[in-house]
Design a protein around this motif. Structure first.
Motif, mmCIF file in Angstrom:
data_model
loop_
_atom_site.group_PDB
_atom_site.id
_atom_site.type_symbol
_atom_site.label_atom_id
_atom_site.label_comp_id
_atom_site.label_asym_id
_atom_site.label_seq_id
_atom_site.Cartn_x
_atom_site.Cartn_y
_atom_site.Cartn_z
ATOM 1 N N GLY A 282 0.929 -1.398 -0.454
ATOM 2 C CA GLY A 282 0.193 0.109 -0.210
ATOM 3 C C GLY A 282 0.776 1.710 0.129
ATOM 4 O O GLY A 282 0.642 2.362 -0.552
ATOM 5 N N VAL A 283 1.794 1.190 1.015
ATOM 6 C CA VAL A 283 2.749 2.460 1.101
ATOM 7 C C VAL A 283 3.390 2.920 -0.708
ATOM 8 O O VAL A 283 4.035 3.333 -1.289
ATOM 9 C CB VAL A 283 4.063 2.168 2.307
ATOM 10 N N ILE A 284 4.050 1.737 -0.935
ATOM 11 C CA ILE A 284 5.211 1.295 -2.252
ATOM 12 C C ILE A 284 3.846 2.239 -3.471
ATOM 13 O O ILE A 284 4.300 3.198 -4.558
ATOM 14 C CB ILE A 284 5.568 0.019 -2.373
ATOM 15 N N GLY A 285 3.193 1.114 -2.954
ATOM 16 C CA GLY A 285 1.446 1.508 -4.434
ATOM 17 C C GLY A 285 1.489 2.884 -4.552
ATOM 18 O O GLY A 285 1.281 3.670 -6.042
ATOM 19 N N ASP B 242 -7.801 -4.470 3.072
ATOM 20 C CA ASP B 242 -7.368 -3.937 4.298
ATOM 21 C C ASP B 242 -6.353 -3.580 5.522
ATOM 22 O O ASP B 242 -5.612 -2.728 4.335
ATOM 23 C CB ASP B 242 -8.071 -4.343 5.891
ATOM 24 N N PRO B 243 -5.070 -4.782 5.123
ATOM 25 C CA PRO B 243 -4.351 -4.066 5.233
ATOM 26 C C PRO B 243 -2.888 -3.442 4.150
ATOM 27 O O PRO B 243 -2.667 -2.423 4.482
ATOM 28 C CB PRO B 243 -3.287 -5.509 5.512
ATOM 29 N N CYS B 244 -3.707 -2.938 2.996
ATOM 30 C CA CYS B 244 -2.984 -2.465 2.247
ATOM 31 C C CYS B 244 -3.678 -1.197 2.168
ATOM 32 O O CYS B 244 -3.039 -0.167 2.229
ATOM 33 C CB CYS B 244 -3.162 -3.235 0.732
ATOM 34 N N ALA B 245 -4.619 -1.228 2.529
ATOM 35 C CA ALA B 245 -5.305 0.055 2.815
ATOM 36 C C ALA B 245 -4.776 0.855 4.035
ATOM 37 O O ALA B 245 -4.359 2.397 3.892
ATOM 38 C CB ALA B 245 -6.769 -0.229 3.286
ATOM 39 N N TYR B 246 -3.979 -0.093 5.023
ATOM 40 C CA TYR B 246 -3.457 0.581 6.096
ATOM 41 C C TYR B 246 -2.049 1.578 5.610
ATOM 42 O O TYR B 246 -2.030 2.315 5.900
ATOM 43 C CB TYR B 246 -3.412 0.134 7.288
#
Length: 330
Positions: free
Chosen positions: A223-226, A245-249
């Motif tokens: 999510g951060v890298i994206g 959800d973890p990606c959303a975090y």
């Protein structure tokens, strides 16, 4: 040592009747079953499951290969599996497959060598050919994947429709530049969520743009890298559909680090409704999947297959949970 003969003598029944009660192998009259259970309690008899398995040709164990044991979603699925197996008199043996196919097959082989009565494969990307070979070895249920033509051996929740509806929420809130940080496209759920997102855009007259799609791996790091990848390339977006959800975090963190406000500047949605999502700042709009019920259904399905009994996969439905991470664009 207390034996079956001791129990039979005290209960005034045959040893065969005691055996049927212990193995639940065939019907026993209720009064005889009650007498056997009372005798077992009075004699403080604890059945040896391993020995019972050898006698019946069953181990009374189910092997469970998990894609990601640290995932809140799969933890809930595992809870449901364990609960249903315990209710049916079986014990689970877990093996964590993570995301490495080689280790996954090795873990599955290890479970088979443990002489389990059946296998539950949670998620992952074992090929159709490998699945066929595994199913030729023993009863197998796949959780979280739609295997074409094998619906009786699959327990899953459709991901396309909720992904479509989630994207629709963003579109109807006025968003047109919606980024999608997808899950691994080798995985069924990652592909279906991407397809649902793309179809919703098309149905609302918005041409899906490849520049707005970043393939992640369902992790917070992706999510951060994206987000950083999108921003570094100067790509504008007003909303992000994170693959889970973890990606959303991770998306939320990356936007915060860049001074971008959520939801004032960018709206975020996730998928899975993990427990932490209600406590994110702001609370996350996401899709709730009945994970525990999915696990319970898988447990019942594998026991039915192991016993040669019919099983019909239940229709489980995911629902959108509206929270505060989406704001109407004006």
């Amino acid at each position: 040592m207390i034996t079956i003969r001791d129990i039979a003598k005290r209960a005034n029944v045959s040893s065969a009747t005691v055996s049927r009660v212990l193995n639940d192998s065939s019907p026993v009259k209720e009064e005889k079953r009650a007498a056997v259970l009372e005798a077992m309690k009075a004699l403080d008899f604890q059945p040896n499951l391993f020995a019972r398995g050898l006698a019946s040709g069953e181990s009374r164990t189910i092997g469970i290969a998990v894609q990601m044991s640290g995932s809140s979603f799969y933890n809930l699925v595992s809870d449901g599996v364990s609960a249903s197996l315990e209710e049916l008199g079986y014990s689970p043996i877990y093996s964590n497959r993570k995301h490495r196919p080689g280790i996954g097959l090795a873990a599955i082989t290890t479970l088979i060598n443990r002489r389990v009565d059946g296998l539950i494969l949670m998620g992952g990307d074992v090929s159709a050919r490998e699945l066929k070979e595994i199913r030729n070895t023993m009863p197998t249920i796949v959780v979280g994947r739609d295997i074409s033509g094998r619906t009786e051996e699959t327990v899953y929740i459709d991901n396309f429709k909720p992904a479509y509806e989630l994207t629709k929420v963003l579109i109807e809130a006025g968003h047109r530049r919606i980024a999608h940080i997808s899950g691994n496209q080798k995985h069924y759920d990652g592909r279906q969520r991407l397809e649902g997102y793309q179809q919703a855009l098309k149905d609302y007259g918005i041409e899906p743009s490849e520049e707005l799609i970043y393939e992640g791996d369902f992790s917070s790091e992706s999510g951060v890298i994206g987000v950083n990848s999108l921003l570094s390339r100067g790509i504008n977006f007003s909303a992000v559909f994170a693959g889970n959800d973890p990606c959303a975090y991770g998306v939320r963190l990356a936007l915060y680090q860049k001074g971008i406000r959520v939801p004032d500047d960018v709206s975020i949605v996730g998928f899975d409704d993990q427990r932490e999502s209600a406590y994110m700042t702001p609370p996350l709009t996401t899709v709730h999947q009945p994970a525990r019920e999915l696990g319970e259904a898988a447990g019942k399905a594998i026991v039915a297959l192991a016993r040669g009994e019919p099983f019909e996969s239940p229709e489980l439905v995911a629902e959108i949970v509206h929270r505060d991470s989406v704001r109407r664009r004006v």
